[in-house]
Design a protein around this motif. Sequence first.
Motif, PDB file in Angstrom:
ATOM      1  N   THR A  79      57.275   8.805 -93.831  1.00 40.92           N
ATOM      2  CA  THR A  79      57.917   7.848 -92.923  1.00 40.92           C
ATOM      3  C   THR A  79      59.427   7.720 -93.081  1.00 40.92           C
ATOM      4  O   THR A  79      60.043   6.907 -92.395  1.00 40.92           O
ATOM      5  CB  THR A  79      57.303   6.448 -93.111  1.00 40.92           C
ATOM      6  N   GLU A  80      60.065   8.504 -93.943  1.00 40.24           N
ATOM      7  CA  GLU A  80      61.485   8.284 -94.192  1.00 40.24           C
ATOM      8  C   GLU A  80      62.411   8.803 -93.093  1.00 40.24           C
ATOM      9  O   GLU A  80      63.500   8.261 -92.922  1.00 40.24           O
ATOM     10  CB  GLU A  80      61.887   8.862 -95.547  1.00 40.24           C
ATOM     11  N   ASN A  81      62.058   9.789 -92.331  1.00 40.88           N
ATOM     12  CA  ASN A  81      62.939  10.345 -91.295  1.00 40.88           C
ATOM     13  C   ASN A  81      62.209  10.472 -89.964  1.00 40.88           C
ATOM     14  O   ASN A  81      61.961  11.568 -89.485  1.00 40.88           O
ATOM     15  CB  ASN A  81      63.476  11.720 -91.715  1.00 40.88           C
ATOM     16  N   LEU A  82      61.881   9.346 -89.355  1.00 38.23           N
ATOM     17  CA  LEU A  82      61.186   9.368 -88.073  1.00 38.23           C
ATOM     18  C   LEU A  82      62.180   9.025 -86.963  1.00 38.23           C
ATOM     19  O   LEU A  82      62.485   7.859 -86.714  1.00 38.23           O
ATOM     20  CB  LEU A  82      60.020   8.373 -88.082  1.00 38.23           C
ATOM     21  N   TYR A  83      62.717  10.068 -86.308  1.00 37.33           N
ATOM     22  CA  TYR A  83      63.659   9.896 -85.203  1.00 37.33           C
ATOM     23  C   TYR A  83      63.069  10.548 -83.962  1.00 37.33           C
ATOM     24  O   TYR A  83      62.497  11.633 -84.039  1.00 37.33           O
ATOM     25  CB  TYR A  83      65.002  10.557 -85.534  1.00 37.33           C
ATOM     26  N   PHE A  84      63.250   9.884 -82.819  1.00 39.60           N
ATOM     27  CA  PHE A  84      62.654  10.381 -81.581  1.00 39.60           C
ATOM     28  C   PHE A  84      63.638  10.280 -80.423  1.00 39.60           C
ATOM     29  O   PHE A  84      64.456   9.360 -80.363  1.00 39.60           O
ATOM     30  CB  PHE A  84      61.397   9.569 -81.231  1.00 39.60           C
ATOM     31  N   ASN A  85      63.538  11.200 -79.464  1.00 40.33           N
ATOM     32  CA  ASN A  85      64.279  11.174 -78.197  1.00 40.33           C
ATOM     33  C   ASN A  85      65.789  11.025 -78.392  1.00 40.33           C
ATOM     34  O   ASN A  85      66.446  10.312 -77.648  1.00 40.33           O
ATOM     35  CB  ASN A  85      63.784  10.016 -77.314  1.00 40.33           C
ATOM     36  N   LEU A  86      66.363  11.692 -79.375  1.00 39.47           N
ATOM     37  CA  LEU A  86      67.781  11.498 -79.687  1.00 39.47           C
ATOM     38  C   LEU A  86      68.693  12.160 -78.657  1.00 39.47           C
ATOM     39  O   LEU A  86      68.457  13.288 -78.225  1.00 39.47           O
ATOM     40  CB  LEU A  86      68.101  12.053 -81.071  1.00 39.47           C
ATOM     41  N   LEU A  87      69.742  11.446 -78.266  1.00 37.59           N
ATOM     42  CA  LEU A  87      70.786  11.946 -77.379  1.00 37.59           C
ATOM     43  C   LEU A  87      72.057  12.120 -78.197  1.00 37.59           C
ATOM     44  O   LEU A  87      72.222  11.489 -79.231  1.00 37.59           O
ATOM     45  CB  LEU A  87      71.064  10.937 -76.261  1.00 37.59           C
ATOM     46  N   ASN A  88      72.998  12.953 -77.686  1.00 38.88           N
ATOM     47  CA  ASN A  88      74.270  13.019 -78.400  1.00 38.88           C
ATOM     48  C   ASN A  88      75.103  11.784 -78.062  1.00 38.88           C
ATOM     49  O   ASN A  88      74.747  10.988 -77.189  1.00 38.88           O
ATOM     50  CB  ASN A  88      75.022  14.327 -78.119  1.00 38.88           C
ATOM     51  N   LYS A  89      76.211  11.586 -78.755  1.00 39.95           N
ATOM     52  CA  LYS A  89      76.999  10.362 -78.658  1.00 39.95           C
ATOM     53  C   LYS A  89      77.468  10.078 -77.229  1.00 39.95           C
ATOM     54  O   LYS A  89      77.380   8.943 -76.751  1.00 39.95           O
ATOM     55  CB  LYS A  89      78.206  10.451 -79.589  1.00 39.95           C
ATOM     56  N   GLU A  90      77.940  11.081 -76.521  1.00 37.63           N
ATOM     57  CA  GLU A  90      78.459  10.885 -75.164  1.00 37.63           C
ATOM     58  C   GLU A  90      77.350  10.453 -74.202  1.00 37.63           C
ATOM     59  O   GLU A  90      77.524   9.552 -73.394  1.00 37.63           O
ATOM     60  CB  GLU A  90      79.142  12.161 -74.643  1.00 37.63           C
ATOM     61  N   GLU A  91      76.198  11.118 -74.286  1.00 34.36           N
ATOM     62  CA  GLU A  91      75.068  10.742 -73.427  1.00 34.36           C
ATOM     63  C   GLU A  91      74.606   9.321 -73.730  1.00 34.36           C
ATOM     64  O   GLU A  91      74.276   8.559 -72.834  1.00 34.36           O
ATOM     65  CB  GLU A  91      73.903  11.721 -73.628  1.00 34.36           C
ATOM     66  N   PHE A  92      74.569   8.960 -75.022  1.00 37.60           N
ATOM     67  CA  PHE A  92      74.141   7.629 -75.429  1.00 37.60           C
ATOM     68  C   PHE A  92      75.095   6.569 -74.891  1.00 37.60           C
ATOM     69  O   PHE A  92      74.662   5.540 -74.357  1.00 37.60           O
ATOM     70  CB  PHE A  92      74.057   7.547 -76.956  1.00 37.60           C
ATOM     71  N   GLU A  93      76.404   6.785 -75.022  1.00 43.34           N
ATOM     72  CA  GLU A  93      77.390   5.819 -74.531  1.00 43.34           C
ATOM     73  C   GLU A  93      77.310   5.673 -73.013  1.00 43.34           C
ATOM     74  O   GLU A  93      77.439   4.574 -72.486  1.00 43.34           O
ATOM     75  CB  GLU A  93      78.797   6.225 -74.962  1.00 43.34           C
ATOM     76  N   ALA A  94      77.087   6.776 -72.299  1.00 43.14           N
ATOM     77  CA  ALA A  94      76.938   6.706 -70.847  1.00 43.14           C
ATOM     78  C   ALA A  94      75.695   5.905 -70.477  1.00 43.14           C
ATOM     79  O   ALA A  94      75.718   5.092 -69.540  1.00 43.14           O
ATOM     80  CB  ALA A  94      76.857   8.111 -70.254  1.00 43.14           C
ATOM     81  N   GLN A  95      74.610   6.094 -71.204  1.00 42.62           N
ATOM     82  CA  GLN A  95      73.379   5.353 -70.950  1.00 42.62           C
ATOM     83  C   GLN A  95      73.574   3.864 -71.228  1.00 42.62           C
ATOM     84  O   GLN A  95      73.137   3.016 -70.452  1.00 42.62           O
ATOM     85  CB  GLN A  95      72.262   5.920 -71.823  1.00 42.62           C
ATOM     86  N   GLU A  96      74.254   3.524 -72.312  1.00 38.16           N
ATOM     87  CA  GLU A  96      74.527   2.121 -72.644  1.00 38.16           C
ATOM     88  C   GLU A  96      75.431   1.485 -71.589  1.00 38.16           C
ATOM     89  O   GLU A  96      75.232   0.324 -71.223  1.00 38.16           O
ATOM     90  CB  GLU A  96      75.175   2.014 -74.038  1.00 38.16           C
ATOM     91  N   ALA A  97      76.431   2.224 -71.103  1.00 39.94           N
ATOM     92  CA  ALA A  97      77.342   1.697 -70.078  1.00 39.94           C
ATOM     93  C   ALA A  97      76.590   1.416 -68.776  1.00 39.94           C
ATOM     94  O   ALA A  97      76.808   0.400 -68.120  1.00 39.94           O
ATOM     95  CB  ALA A  97      78.486   2.664 -69.825  1.00 39.94           C
ATOM     96  N   SER A  98      75.665   2.301 -68.406  1.00 41.84           N
ATOM     97  CA  SER A  98      74.898   2.079 -67.181  1.00 41.84           C
ATOM     98  C   SER A  98      73.955   0.880 -67.335  1.00 41.84           C
ATOM     99  O   SER A  98      73.740   0.126 -66.404  1.00 41.84           O
ATOM    100  CB  SER A  98      74.112   3.333 -66.779  1.00 41.84           C
ATOM    101  N   LYS A  99      73.407   0.681 -68.543  1.00 39.97           N
ATOM    102  CA  LYS A  99      72.558  -0.504 -68.793  1.00 39.97           C
ATOM    103  C   LYS A  99      73.388  -1.776 -68.660  1.00 39.97           C
ATOM    104  O   LYS A  99      72.922  -2.768 -68.074  1.00 39.97           O
ATOM    105  CB  LYS A  99      71.949  -0.451 -70.197  1.00 39.97           C
ATOM    106  N   ALA A 100      74.596  -1.769 -69.214  1.00 41.67           N
ATOM    107  CA  ALA A 100      75.470  -2.939 -69.144  1.00 41.67           C
ATOM    108  C   ALA A 100      75.857  -3.235 -67.695  1.00 41.67           C
ATOM    109  O   ALA A 100      75.906  -4.392 -67.267  1.00 41.67           O
ATOM    110  CB  ALA A 100      76.707  -2.733 -70.010  1.00 41.67           C
ATOM    111  N   ALA A 101      76.135  -2.193 -66.920  1.00 46.29           N
ATOM    112  CA  ALA A 101      76.518  -2.368 -65.508  1.00 46.29           C
ATOM    113  C   ALA A 101      75.320  -2.931 -64.724  1.00 46.29           C
ATOM    114  O   ALA A 101      75.508  -3.810 -63.859  1.00 46.29           O
ATOM    115  CB  ALA A 101      76.966  -1.048 -64.915  1.00 46.29           C
TER     116      ALA A 101
END
Length: 105
Positions: A79-101
């Motif tokens: 259970t120490e390294n369970l990461y899923f559906n990871l995006l790179n930093k730019e994609e993540f920031e764009a997704q967060e900006a669209s959620k905020a909008a």
Amino acid sequence: MAKPCDYKVTLYPAHKDGGFVVTKYDIFGGTYPSKEITAAGMDDLVDQVTHFAMEHGEGCSASVRCLAPRKPPGFKKATENLYFNLLNKEEFEAQEASKAANAAA
């Protein structure tokens, strides 16, 4: 056959930044998806956590807490390294900006 144990899984937002995985925690009242599950063995546990994370669909780091008095053998390694559906930093920031909008609209 392994003895069934109860676990609590919490998914925290995460994304890739270069070669690192960055996880965001909000200790002041953040709400994150969580689920209590019962699993018999580490393979069953990882399968259920993976299914829960894939249903969630966003980049996340899964934190698994064993609710039994003693952790089963192999718990930390499984259970120490369970990461899923990871995006790179730019994609993540764009997704967060669209959620905020969308939230502001």
